[in-house]
Design a protein around this motif. Structure first.
Motif, PDB file in Angstrom:
ATOM      1  N   GLY A  56      -5.349   6.132   0.378  1.00 50.21           N
ATOM      2  CA  GLY A  56      -5.002   6.818  -0.851  1.00 50.21           C
ATOM      3  C   GLY A  56      -6.276   7.148  -1.611  1.00 50.21           C
ATOM      4  O   GLY A  56      -7.251   6.395  -1.555  1.00 50.21           O
ATOM      5  N   ILE A  90       1.771   6.974  -0.804  1.00 47.05           N
ATOM      6  CA  ILE A  90       0.619   6.150  -0.470  1.00 47.05           C
ATOM      7  C   ILE A  90      -0.099   5.870  -1.790  1.00 47.05           C
ATOM      8  O   ILE A  90      -0.467   6.801  -2.510  1.00 47.05           O
ATOM      9  CB  ILE A  90      -0.334   6.871   0.510  1.00 47.05           C
ATOM     10  CG1 ILE A  90       0.420   7.301   1.786  1.00 47.05           C
ATOM     11  CG2 ILE A  90      -1.548   5.993   0.822  1.00 47.05           C
ATOM     12  CD1 ILE A  90       1.018   6.167   2.575  1.00 47.05           C
ATOM     13  N   THR A 126       7.251   9.589   1.478  1.00 40.43           N
ATOM     14  CA  THR A 126       6.421   8.383   1.408  1.00 40.43           C
ATOM     15  C   THR A 126       5.360   8.544   0.337  1.00 40.43           C
ATOM     16  O   THR A 126       4.752   9.607   0.220  1.00 40.43           O
ATOM     17  CB  THR A 126       5.762   8.116   2.779  1.00 40.43           C
ATOM     18  OG1 THR A 126       6.804   7.907   3.742  1.00 40.43           O
ATOM     19  CG2 THR A 126       4.844   6.913   2.736  1.00 40.43           C
ATOM     20  N   THR A 157       0.800  -1.223   0.000  1.00 37.03           N
ATOM     21  CA  THR A 157       0.000   0.000   0.000  1.00 37.03           C
ATOM     22  C   THR A 157       0.836   1.278   0.000  1.00 37.03           C
ATOM     23  O   THR A 157       0.286   2.360  -0.200  1.00 37.03           O
ATOM     24  CB  THR A 157      -0.947   0.034   1.223  1.00 37.03           C
ATOM     25  OG1 THR A 157      -0.164  -0.052   2.424  1.00 37.03           O
ATOM     26  CG2 THR A 157      -1.950  -1.112   1.165  1.00 37.03           C
ATOM     27  N   TRP A 158       2.148   1.164   0.212  1.00 31.68           N
ATOM     28  CA  TRP A 158       2.997   2.352   0.275  1.00 31.68           C
ATOM     29  C   TRP A 158       4.456   1.982   0.039  1.00 31.68           C
ATOM     30  O   TRP A 158       4.850   0.829   0.141  1.00 31.68           O
ATOM     31  CB  TRP A 158       2.868   3.076   1.629  1.00 31.68           C
ATOM     32  CG  TRP A 158       3.167   2.218   2.832  1.00 31.68           C
ATOM     33  CD1 TRP A 158       2.274   1.518   3.582  1.00 31.68           C
ATOM     34  CD2 TRP A 158       4.456   1.938   3.413  1.00 31.68           C
ATOM     35  NE1 TRP A 158       2.915   0.835   4.593  1.00 31.68           N
ATOM     36  CE2 TRP A 158       4.254   1.084   4.512  1.00 31.68           C
ATOM     37  CE3 TRP A 158       5.754   2.334   3.121  1.00 31.68           C
ATOM     38  CZ2 TRP A 158       5.292   0.621   5.309  1.00 31.68           C
ATOM     39  CZ3 TRP A 158       6.797   1.867   3.910  1.00 31.68           C
ATOM     40  CH2 TRP A 158       6.557   1.023   4.997  1.00 31.68           C
ATOM     41  N   THR A 218      -4.301   1.718   4.782  1.00 32.96           N
ATOM     42  CA  THR A 218      -3.291   1.196   5.694  1.00 32.96           C
ATOM     43  C   THR A 218      -3.695   1.532   7.123  1.00 32.96           C
ATOM     44  O   THR A 218      -3.972   2.692   7.441  1.00 32.96           O
ATOM     45  CB  THR A 218      -1.909   1.825   5.397  1.00 32.96           C
ATOM     46  OG1 THR A 218      -1.576   1.593   4.023  1.00 32.96           O
ATOM     47  CG2 THR A 218      -0.831   1.223   6.274  1.00 32.96           C
TER      48      THR A 218
END
Length: 134
Positions: free
Chosen positions: A99, A44, A42, A22-23, A50
């Motif tokens: 996201g 996302i 980061t 997921t990231w 998450t």
């Protein structure tokens, strides 16, 4: 003085991918840099969710691009995230990070600093001490 570029860091093991897909997070500053915090860029992924609960860390997050939302699990309150939004997990807030319609790029600061290899455990927590990136 420490000088690093995002592109340089992304080409090394400083770019860490989540186990859930997921990231990803590029850890530009870490505990071994001895500045008292860590700094990450980061991403996302669009449409992802998450579960996060930083019981051992405080985190400040600034949205650079993309969109999404954060939902605090204690009260179900949802906050929209878009470029220019800052949120701070100042009470170790358990939350769901989602996201939106496009990948969301975030600048993140952690205190205490991360060692580098941290990923969320089954409770959404980063361990206080983890493997160090060389």
């Amino acid at each position: 003085m420490i000088v690093r570029t995002l592109a340089e860091c992304e080409a090394t093991d400083r770019k860490v991918h989540s186990q859930t897909g997921t990231w990803n997070s590029t850890r530009m500053l870490l505990k071994d840099d001895n500045v008292g915090f860590s700094f990450h860029i980061t991403t996302i992924y669009a449409g992802s969710e998450t579960h996060i609960h930083y019981q051992n860390h405080f985190e400040a997050v600034y949205c650079i691009s993309g969109n999404g939302e954060i939902e605090t699990t204690a009260d179900g309150k949802i906050y929209r995230i878009e470029p220019g939004t800052l949120y701070v997990l100042d009470k170790h807030d358990e939350h769901l990070l989602r996201g939106g319609s496009e990948d969301m790029k975030l600048a993140c600061v952690f205190n205490p600093p991360l060692n580098g290899r941290e990923v969320h455990d089954e409770s959404g927590v980063y361990p206080l001490e983890a493997e160090t990136i060389a």
